[in-house]
Write an enzyme that holds these catalytic residues in place. Structure first.
Site, short mmCIF file in Angstrom:
data_model
loop_
_atom_site.label_atom_id
_atom_site.label_comp_id
_atom_site.label_asym_id
_atom_site.label_seq_id
_atom_site.Cartn_x
_atom_site.Cartn_y
_atom_site.Cartn_z
N PHE A 1 0.88 -1.17 0.00
CA PHE A 1 0.00 0.00 0.00
C PHE A 1 0.92 1.22 0.00
O PHE A 1 1.91 1.26 0.73
CB PHE A 1 -0.90 -0.01 1.25
CG PHE A 1 -1.89 1.10 1.25
CD1 PHE A 1 -3.07 1.01 0.52
CD2 PHE A 1 -1.66 2.26 1.97
CE1 PHE A 1 -3.99 2.06 0.50
CE2 PHE A 1 -2.57 3.31 1.96
CZ PHE A 1 -3.74 3.20 1.22
N ASP B 1 3.00 -4.68 8.40
CA ASP B 1 1.79 -3.86 8.32
C ASP B 1 0.59 -4.82 8.28
O ASP B 1 0.44 -5.58 7.32
CB ASP B 1 1.84 -2.99 7.06
CG ASP B 1 0.59 -2.13 6.88
OD1 ASP B 1 -0.49 -2.49 7.42
OD2 ASP B 1 0.69 -1.11 6.18
N TYR C 1 -9.93 0.29 11.43
CA TYR C 1 -11.24 0.60 10.84
C TYR C 1 -11.67 -0.40 9.77
O TYR C 1 -12.70 -0.20 9.15
CB TYR C 1 -11.29 2.03 10.30
CG TYR C 1 -10.10 2.48 9.49
CD1 TYR C 1 -9.92 2.07 8.18
CD2 TYR C 1 -9.17 3.35 10.04
CE1 TYR C 1 -8.85 2.51 7.44
CE2 TYR C 1 -8.08 3.80 9.31
CZ TYR C 1 -7.93 3.38 8.02
OH TYR C 1 -6.85 3.82 7.29
N LYS C 2 -10.86 -1.43 9.56
CA LYS C 2 -11.24 -2.45 8.59
C LYS C 2 -11.92 -3.60 9.34
O LYS C 2 -13.05 -3.45 9.79
CB LYS C 2 -10.02 -2.88 7.78
CG LYS C 2 -9.37 -1.69 7.03
CD LYS C 2 -8.19 -2.14 6.20
CE LYS C 2 -7.40 -0.97 5.63
NZ LYS C 2 -8.12 -0.22 4.60
N ARG D 1 -12.78 -5.16 -5.76
CA ARG D 1 -12.42 -5.79 -4.47
C ARG D 1 -13.69 -6.11 -3.68
O ARG D 1 -14.59 -5.28 -3.56
CB ARG D 1 -11.57 -4.86 -3.61
CG ARG D 1 -10.20 -4.54 -4.14
CD ARG D 1 -9.28 -4.01 -3.04
NE ARG D 1 -9.92 -3.00 -2.19
CZ ARG D 1 -9.36 -2.46 -1.11
NH1 ARG D 1 -8.14 -2.84 -0.73
NH2 ARG D 1 -10.00 -1.55 -0.41
#
Lengths: 417, 417
Positions: free
Chosen positions: A125, A194, A219-220, A381
């Site tokens: 990312f 990560d 937050y995922k 996704r």
């Protein structure tokens, strides 16, 4: 499959099944929990109380009486079991990017004197690469991008550390955390992971695999809310050597002594920086109640079953050769999302200038109540959050995807079939 | 005085006058808004909607449809008029400490090549000094502490910048922002101001005085809530030269292109780092509605009247020589708090081991419903927030302080009188 799902009842801990209302997005199939987790039911009441009573009435007293001051470590200890960490190794606060900076600079300062480079996951990312380059510039090292699968061959005695994504955000590929960590250690380098796309979706095993430093967002799959604070893990045996590049007053051994000289706190509070963001921290803490009695192993089992089933449904409902999965078939290399690349044959569909066809396909899916997301240039996704995603959700998403794709002129005319 | 106060009605925009209930802290006199501002009435309803509808129903769509993505700059533009900044110069996010790091490193990178040092306010709130030393270490400069009043004499052509507190957290002294900024510029150095204890209490005039960089928190006089996000100001003409040490993906020119190469955004978004903390940001945005129709000049007028009146009441109600004000009498050197140092004669009072007497005096004040705070070793701090503090509050606080101090054996026996 839903009837046999031991986690099926956990869905009730989330706000998902509102009255169907396409305009509000309240209903439908939500497969974007790998970007923003759904709202846990415990959050609204808890935050209403935090605001009205803890802030509104107790005010400043809440820093001690409502446990605000210790929230970063307390909530860190609640995340810890989900990522295989013992207590006192995780602290919550700041964004993922800020924690990446702490981890990379802190890692470089713990590395051997002769180190000249940082390896960065070539498929990372983007923020990880940007921050690693800044950290390298400020510590006099170079950054070298390497595919995760090649790290074992590329690491040298000059490597200070490697920064690697546990699950690739674009493809959903699960990288080999134990193997890569071991290879790095064998060469004398540190492993910095990560966990943004893995924490809460699968076992991580930070302590068991001797990971040195790790960061992740909340937050995922942890459902902490939009932009909820990230966390930093520091291996216990390295904590006393950790020197933060952001030694804010909250990381001082005695913050309220207001000492002009800096003395770092012992233990994981050393990873703190400034005043913690209480509303967001306590929303996250309430969100974590959704994990009560849930094991990460059960989540992993369901996650693999969900993604297997979704891939089967895609094969059954979507015309052949229109999309292909970028997500590995092998369970040991799969995260909790499925990424489908659209065929180049769809290039001209929809006809609107500039927007890639995959973006338009996702827009249409969302219009029909199936929410995933699009990553350029051609990736659809779909994230599967085992706490609340059902097998029915997976099937409906594949069915609607088939409908949307069959409506494209290239597909309906057989050009792409 | 309250009847003649043009800002008196603004108090109704805050939750303050709950039913008297000593145990809950709901009533009484709140003079700690310089540490945590009171709850604005607009916040609970707004955050309930953010959680239930924007997160709970719209979910990921809120990043665009609810304006989440642009909140850091939008809310920056709402703070801007309170600190004398035009639009596009303030961005909200991260803690004060993190923004200090951005500002100091960014400032050093804009300074002349031959610069070797950073001046730091010798009386600074500690985090500024800690972060400045880290920034200096990582950019190869030295830090030299200097009293704010001595900066004009101490700045040299080797000075990259000075980091100065606008209002001293301990004494409430207002430093000479225009004069110090001018002196720094005359020597070729940049001026970096910490506005934590001035923003929302008095005019700052960042643009007018050509300040280069500034940071501040939002949970004191801006009432954003516990640990609400801080802000960064970058002078317009310097923005294109600003190189952040924390170049997270939110500061990229095209964040969703997911470009492995970093290209900074134009303008103030360059000061962003990671994903913005939406619950806290939007609580702050709602809190700022309390400023509708209020001028910072009117706030300053009332602030000085309040602190003048409080000092008069202290003189009238507190026995002589028991406390002395550390806060300057001169209006042009006074912030919006009054700091009273307890006389050393009180040293043995209360008799409890270890806690300084001033701390025990403050505990007793709080028990009697007057909330200020204590800073070691001997300082009682009383903050005056003109949006909601009344003159009656000021008088009652001084009266109760007199009662508490008169009850001390050293005072009642006349030893300290």
């Amino acid at each position: 499959m839903d009837a046999a799902d031991p986690l099926a009842a956990i869905r009730d801990r989330f706000v998902l099944d509102a009255a169907p209302d396409e305009a509000s997005g309240g209903a439908g199939v939500y497969l974007d929990g790998n970007s923003l987790g759904a709202l846990p039911r415990a959050v609204p009441g808890r935050i209403a109380d935090v605001i009205a009573r803890e802030w509104g009435q107790l005010r400043i007293r809440s820093w001690t009486e409502s446990g605000w001051w210790t929230a970063p470590e307390r909530i860190g200890d609640k995340i810890a079991p989900l990522i295989g960490a013992g207590p006192g190794r995780v602290v919550v606060g700041d964004s993922t990017s800020v924690n990446l900076f702490k981890a990379v600079v802190g890692g470089v300062r713990m590395a051997g004197k002769g180190c000249t480079e940082i390896l960065v996951d070539a498929t990372t990312f983007p923020t990880d690469g940007y921050i690693a380059r800044s950290a390298a510039r400020m510590t006099g090292l170079a950054v070298r991008p390497v595919e995760p699968g090649g790290i074992a061959d590329e690491v040298t005695e000059r490597t200070a550390l490697a920064l690697v994504n546990h699950v690739d955000y674009r493809t959903g590929r699960l990288n080999d955390l134990p193997g890569i960590t071991h290879a790095l250690h064998s060469a004398g380098a540190l492993a910095v992971w990560d966990l943004c796309h893995s924490a809460g979706a699968l076992p991580v095993g930070l302590d068991a695999h001797h990971v040195d430093l790790a960061v992740g967002c909340t937050y995922k799959y942890l459902n902490g809310g939009p932009g909820s604070p990230a966390y930093l893990y520091i291996r216990e045996s390295l904590q006393e050597r950790f020197e933060s590049p952001l030694p804010g007053w909250n990381s001082h051994a005695d913050p309220f002594a207001m000492d002009p000289a800096y003395t770092p706190a012992d233990g994981i509070p050393r990873g703190r920086v400034g005043t913690p963001d209480i509303l967001s921290l306590l929303a996250l803490e309430a969100a974590l109640e959704a994990w009560d009695g849930v094991s990460i192993e059960a989540v992993r089992t369901k996650s693999l079953a969900l993604t297997d089933f979704f891939l089967e449904c895609v094969q059954a409902y979507v015309p052949p050769d229109v999309v292909r999965s970028l997500t590995p078939q092998a369970h040991e290399r799969r995260g909790s999302q499925v990424s489908l690349a659209c065929s180049p044959k769809l290039g001209s569909s929809f006809g609107q200038g500039g927007t890639p066809v995959a973006g338009l396909v996702m827009d249409e899916l969302i219009r029909r109540g199936v929410v995933g997301d699009f990553r350029p240039p051609d990736v659809l996704r779909f994230g599967f959050t085992p706490l609340y995603t059902s097998f029915a959700d997976a099937e409906r998403a594949a069915w609607v995807l088939g409908e949307v794709l069959r409506a494209l002129p290239e597909v309906s005319s057989g050009d792409a079939g």
